[in-house]
Enzyme design. Structure first.
Site, PDB file in Angstrom:
ATOM      1  N   HIS A   1      41.672  34.702  38.973  1.00 58.70           N
ATOM      2  CA  HIS A   1      40.649  35.033  37.970  1.00 58.70           C
ATOM      3  C   HIS A   1      40.233  33.773  37.202  1.00 58.70           C
ATOM      4  O   HIS A   1      39.055  33.584  36.896  1.00 58.70           O
ATOM      5  CB  HIS A   1      41.182  36.061  36.978  1.00 58.70           C
ATOM      6  CG  HIS A   1      41.562  37.390  37.568  1.00 58.70           C
ATOM      7  ND1 HIS A   1      42.867  37.797  37.696  1.00 58.70           N
ATOM      8  CD2 HIS A   1      40.810  38.397  38.072  1.00 58.70           C
ATOM      9  CE1 HIS A   1      42.904  39.020  38.239  1.00 58.70           C
ATOM     10  NE2 HIS A   1      41.667  39.398  38.479  1.00 58.70           N
TER      11      HIS A   1
ATOM     12  N   ARG B   1      47.978  43.452  41.933  1.00 56.19           N
ATOM     13  CA  ARG B   1      48.819  44.460  42.581  1.00 56.19           C
ATOM     14  C   ARG B   1      50.054  43.834  43.248  1.00 56.19           C
ATOM     15  O   ARG B   1      50.939  44.579  43.671  1.00 56.19           O
ATOM     16  CB  ARG B   1      48.005  45.257  43.598  1.00 56.19           C
ATOM     17  CG  ARG B   1      46.990  46.187  42.909  1.00 56.19           C
ATOM     18  CD  ARG B   1      46.369  47.175  43.871  1.00 56.19           C
ATOM     19  NE  ARG B   1      45.638  48.232  43.192  1.00 56.19           N
ATOM     20  CZ  ARG B   1      44.304  48.266  43.047  1.00 56.19           C
ATOM     21  NH1 ARG B   1      43.553  47.313  43.538  1.00 56.19           N
ATOM     22  NH2 ARG B   1      43.730  49.271  42.404  1.00 56.19           N
TER      23      ARG B   1
HETATM   24  P1  AMP Z   1      40.202  42.446  39.837  1.00 54.08           P
HETATM   25  O1  AMP Z   1      40.683  42.161  38.454  1.00 54.08           O
HETATM   26  O2  AMP Z   1      41.285  42.535  40.849  1.00 54.08           O
HETATM   27  O3  AMP Z   1      39.227  43.598  39.883  1.00 54.08           O
HETATM   28  O4  AMP Z   1      39.365  41.173  40.272  1.00 54.08           O
HETATM   29  C1  AMP Z   1      38.354  40.677  39.455  1.00 54.08           C
HETATM   30  C2  AMP Z   1      37.649  39.586  40.197  1.00 54.08           C
HETATM   31  O5  AMP Z   1      38.562  38.554  40.538  1.00 54.08           O
HETATM   32  C3  AMP Z   1      37.012  40.065  41.510  1.00 54.08           C
HETATM   33  O6  AMP Z   1      35.746  39.441  41.659  1.00 54.08           O
HETATM   34  C4  AMP Z   1      38.013  39.595  42.525  1.00 54.08           C
HETATM   35  O7  AMP Z   1      37.429  39.383  43.807  1.00 54.08           O
HETATM   36  C5  AMP Z   1      38.480  38.294  41.919  1.00 54.08           C
HETATM   37  N1  AMP Z   1      39.791  37.910  42.443  1.00 54.08           N
HETATM   38  C6  AMP Z   1      40.906  38.697  42.522  1.00 54.08           C
HETATM   39  N2  AMP Z   1      41.912  38.031  43.118  1.00 54.08           N
HETATM   40  C7  AMP Z   1      41.429  36.801  43.434  1.00 54.08           C
HETATM   41  C8  AMP Z   1      41.992  35.648  44.077  1.00 54.08           C
HETATM   42  N3  AMP Z   1      43.247  35.630  44.525  1.00 54.08           N
HETATM   43  N4  AMP Z   1      41.206  34.556  44.224  1.00 54.08           N
HETATM   44  C9  AMP Z   1      39.923  34.557  43.779  1.00 54.08           C
HETATM   45  N5  AMP Z   1      39.331  35.609  43.167  1.00 54.08           N
HETATM   46  C10 AMP Z   1      40.084  36.723  42.998  1.00 54.08           C
END
Ligand code: AMP
Length: 288
Positions: free
Chosen positions: A39, A194
């Site tokens: 993030h 997760r």
């Molecule tokens: P989430 O909080 O999991 O809904 O993710 C929020 C944003 O962060 C989304 O655009 C995801 O694709 C991105 N994201 C999550 N994990 C990663 C990662 N390991 N590397 C880059 N971006 C990520």
């Protein structure tokens, strides 16, 4: 550097509009919180494209199925604020569920949902019915609340990024979408909120997903049939204790099956390991 936390829609919209009146370009990075360095990299990319970055932290109920992890999804706003501040994020929009969905207390969310069409029933959509309608709807709400100039999303959620690009194109949102590369652990496991559902041993084991993606790339570039590649990887994951939802190679531009004219492919895997459902992907050129 300190960060400003905004809890209401009115405050978040006012902050973005004020920056824009001052002539500043604004980037938005939507998240569900429990932030990690993946993030943080989105914020850093946002800073390369804009003068101000606003992140959102919202665990969106409409993208979770009835038996999914909405209730146990980790909520860690204080730590999230610290991480966002440390990478130079200017503000965070952290609304309650009732702020986003006023009738949430009586079990209601939106009456109107944005239905992304056939793509929403494939890949993750096949195993998470309604998920992409929930994502498209909340992202549209966030774009209306915070009319930023650019928005940054991770390529880790490849199908989600595809749906969001379609949302912006087809509903004419005046916002530029930027995809950010996936940040990984040393063993190749894509960082994810997760991952904390995994034991230490499972985390080590989960590096296999990236190894499988790399071998899918190798075999695909060598001209092996997709069906053969997919069944080999399915078997390899199952033997090692994973329950794969899918392991497949698609055209990276259309997400349809590979065609003779495809120039870029993406290998995608979704698999359960212990209490976690993990997704990852790797995109690559087909003809060097
Ligand atoms: P989430 O909080 O999991 O809904 O993710 C929020 C944003 O962060 C989304 O655009 C995801 O694709 C991105 N994201 C999550 N994990 C990663 C990662 N390991 N590397 C880059 N971006 C990520």
């Amino acid at each position: 550097m300190s960060i400003e936390t905004l809890h209401t829609i009115a405050e978040a919209r006012a902050r973005v509009l004020q920056w824009q009146r001052e002539g500043l370009k604004v980037a938005l990075t939507p998240t569900m919180g429990n932030l990690h360095s993946g993030h943080a990299s989105l914020v850093q990319l946002g800073l390369q494209h804009a003068d101000r970055v606003i992140a959102s932290v919202f665990v969106n109920p409409t993208q979770f199925g009835p038996n999914e992890d909405f209730d146990r999804y980790p909520r860690t706003l204080k730590a999230d604020e610290d991480l966002l501040a440390s990478v130079g994020c200017h503000a965070v929009f952290a609304p309650s569920a009732v702020e986003m969905y006023p009738d949430f207390a009586s079990g209601k969310t939106n009456t109107l949902l944005i239905e992304p069409g056939p793509i929403a029933a494939e890949l993750c959509g096949e195993f998470r019915p309604g998920h992409f309608a929930g994502v498209a709807t909340v992202v549209a709400k966030l774009f209306n609340i915070m009319p930023a100039d650019v928005a940054v999303f991770g390529e880790k959620d490849f199908q989600q990024l595809f749906v969001i690009r379609q949302l912006v194109r087809e509903l004419n949102f005046p916002i530029k979408i930027i995809g950010a590369p996936t940040v990984r652990e040393a063993n190749g496991l894509a960082k994810s909120s997760r991952n904390q559902y995994l034991s230490a041993e499972e985390r080590e084991q989960a590096g296999l997903i990236y190894q499988c993606l790399q071998s899918m790339r190798e075999h695909c570039q060598a001209g092996r049939a997709s069906s053969e590649i997919e069944s080999t990887v399915h078997a390899r994951l199952s033997e090692r204790g994973f329950k794969p939802d899918y392991a497949t190679v698609r055209d990276a531009h259309s997400l349809a099956s590979l065609q003779a004219g495809s120039t870029h492919a993406v290998a995608l895997i979704a698999a359960r390991l212990g209490r976690a459902r993990l997704i990852d992907n790797l995109s690559f050129a087909l003809h060097a």
